[in-house]
Design a protein around this motif. Sequence first.
Motif, PDB file in Angstrom:
ATOM      1  N   LEU A   1      39.219  42.373  39.216  1.00  0.00           N
ATOM      2  CA  LEU A   1      39.306  41.395  40.301  1.00  0.00           C
ATOM      3  C   LEU A   1      38.783  41.964  41.612  1.00  0.00           C
ATOM      4  CD1 LEU A   1      42.765  39.878  39.350  1.00  0.00           C
ATOM      5  CD2 LEU A   1      40.504  38.881  38.992  1.00  0.00           C
ATOM      6  N   ILE A   2      38.994  43.243  41.828  1.00  0.00           N
ATOM      7  CA  ILE A   2      38.381  43.896  43.000  1.00  0.00           C
ATOM      8  C   ILE A   2      36.861  43.854  42.873  1.00  0.00           C
ATOM      9  CG2 ILE A   2      38.092  46.097  44.189  1.00  0.00           C
ATOM     10  CD1 ILE A   2      41.027  46.688  43.540  1.00  0.00           C
TER      11      ILE A   2
ATOM     12  N   ALA B   1      43.321  35.805  43.252  1.00  0.00           N
ATOM     13  CA  ALA B   1      43.600  36.344  41.921  1.00  0.00           C
ATOM     14  C   ALA B   1      44.075  37.787  42.006  1.00  0.00           C
ATOM     15  CB  ALA B   1      42.351  36.243  41.047  1.00  0.00           C
ATOM     16  N   ALA B   2      43.452  38.601  42.846  1.00  0.00           N
ATOM     17  CA  ALA B   2      43.866  39.996  42.986  1.00  0.00           C
ATOM     18  C   ALA B   2      45.287  40.102  43.540  1.00  0.00           C
ATOM     19  CB  ALA B   2      42.884  40.745  43.888  1.00  0.00           C
TER      20      ALA B   2
ATOM     21  N   LEU C   1      44.678  35.989  29.446  1.00  0.00           N
ATOM     22  CA  LEU C   1      44.530  34.567  29.762  1.00  0.00           C
ATOM     23  C   LEU C   1      44.305  34.355  31.253  1.00  0.00           C
ATOM     24  CD1 LEU C   1      47.345  33.121  27.475  1.00  0.00           C
ATOM     25  CD2 LEU C   1      44.893  32.722  27.215  1.00  0.00           C
ATOM     26  N   PHE C   2      44.983  35.155  32.063  1.00  0.00           N
ATOM     27  CA  PHE C   2      44.799  35.051  33.512  1.00  0.00           C
ATOM     28  C   PHE C   2      43.357  35.359  33.889  1.00  0.00           C
ATOM     29  CE2 PHE C   2      45.045  37.165  37.744  1.00  0.00           C
ATOM     30  CZ  PHE C   2      45.407  36.050  38.487  1.00  0.00           C
ATOM     31  N   LEU C   3      42.790  36.398  33.289  1.00  0.00           N
ATOM     32  CA  LEU C   3      41.398  36.753  33.569  1.00  0.00           C
ATOM     33  C   LEU C   3      40.439  35.693  33.043  1.00  0.00           C
ATOM     34  CD1 LEU C   3      41.604  40.570  32.810  1.00  0.00           C
ATOM     35  CD2 LEU C   3      41.008  39.561  35.017  1.00  0.00           C
TER      36      LEU C   3
ATOM     37  N   GLY D   1      51.564  30.166  41.473  1.00  0.00           N
ATOM     38  CA  GLY D   1      51.044  30.728  42.711  1.00  0.00           C
ATOM     39  C   GLY D   1      49.536  30.744  42.740  1.00  0.00           C
ATOM     40  N   PHE D   2      48.923  31.000  41.575  1.00  0.00           N
ATOM     41  CA  PHE D   2      47.456  31.029  41.499  1.00  0.00           C
ATOM     42  C   PHE D   2      46.867  29.640  41.291  1.00  0.00           C
ATOM     43  CE2 PHE D   2      43.479  31.584  39.031  1.00  0.00           C
ATOM     44  CZ  PHE D   2      42.746  32.257  40.002  1.00  0.00           C
TER      45      PHE D   2
END
Length: 493
Positions: free
Chosen positions: A39-40, A91-92, A116-118, A245-246
């Motif tokens: 994510l960075i 996301a980060a 799944l988040f990615l 939250g995302f």
Amino acid sequence: MTQHVPVLIVVVPLLAAVLVPLVALWRMAWAQAITLLALIGVIACSSVALLRALATGPILYELGGWAPPWGIVYVLDPLSGGLALLVGIVAALVAVYTRPYLHNWSTSRAGVFLSLFLLLVTGLLGIVATGDLFNLYVFLEISSLAGYALLASGPIRSAVATFRYLIIGTIAATFYLLGVGYLYALTGSLNMADIATRLSDISHSGAFAVAITFIVLGLSIKAALFPLHGWLPDAYTYAPAPVIGFISAVMAKVSAYALFRVLYFVLRPTEPVSQVLTGLSWIAAIAILAGSLLAVAQRDVRRMLAYSSVSQMGYIFLGLALGTPTALKGALLHLLNHAIMKGCLFLAAGGVQWRTGGYRLEDFIGMSRRMPLTMAAIVLAAISMIGLPPTAGFFSKWYLIQSAIEAQAWVFVVVFIGSSLLSAIYFFRWIEWAYIREPAASAASEPSPARQELPVQMLVPIWTLATGVLLLGLFNQSVVNGIIQYAIQPEGS
């Protein structure tokens, strides 16, 4: 490597999504580190793309060496580059916030969650970057499928709410795909820029009007525009805190972006599009008031925030529908502001529930003493949602109200102001319960609960977003003049 930045924005989280569940079986800390590093990397690539787009114009990347309109092309301009950066940052922060939340999960379950988040991040970034209407559908489905799985990862009620979302989301995707099919039948192309050059021959076709209607319906459902919002309240209420939250911060915003991209950069303001925008403006005005009124009636803060999101999406859609430069600036600025504000509120409220189990207004009595830092962040984000200066929400609402005044659309002026007053009612009520209300006499005689502040890993993302609410307000002119004014100008205009 800078020439490959457009594709790296999508490929980096996709590769990490494949790697993370395997690494998690060996060492969970490494899987979390890979997630955060990916994510960075998205943030770094998006920043480079945004700076290049502002300096030299849109960046085009032809996949597989196939030139458009036959091949798929990624396009990063100030609009898509800025939104990709927003997705990466949120996301980060959520990835950091998730660490304590996943602490008691098994390594296999946590690894699948991060994967799944990615995948969800990958799908959203693909929607932002693609210059192809069918490729947009593919990424829309990737993000939706990953989102369904994440939303259902909570208690049983989240699974039931997600099943409803799955059905409604499938209908939305079908509408969008039908609209794209009509456009392909009319133009023989799926490339956004190529379709834009062929409009003169089809703009008066009945099939063109049908295509627009299907696309607007599909993306409006995905963005939870009232009255197409039926999936949102339960999904936002029962899903795990990091997921909401995302998703509340960026998922609906990306759908609104996709609609803006299609209507203003692809189909342009032809007569059928103008008629759709006129109808959309009135629907959005109703959404603003309906969402606010429904939020006032809630005592569950998660549900209150969910209906607040319905109202705030109405703000964005009404700005997009008005279509003047001032209105578009307000809509895009509010898209950015609402992502930061609502992300902060849902993460903070989710943190309170994670720590104390409380999610109703009466559960927040004395919370200002038990969790002072978390409540302070809630207050700052809530003030911005109401639209008080110098927070971010004031300035985007100011642009929107100004655009309605310029258009002499006095009904919309009343709608904007009325919704802000309703927002003040339910947010100040929440603040009152936390800071002013005293426990009942029987509870007052009991010892005060010990301080229960959130762990640092959860506080840092919450306060980063809360600080962003203030900074976006103080430096809103720099954001508008430095990025947004270039984002609202289609190429070649």
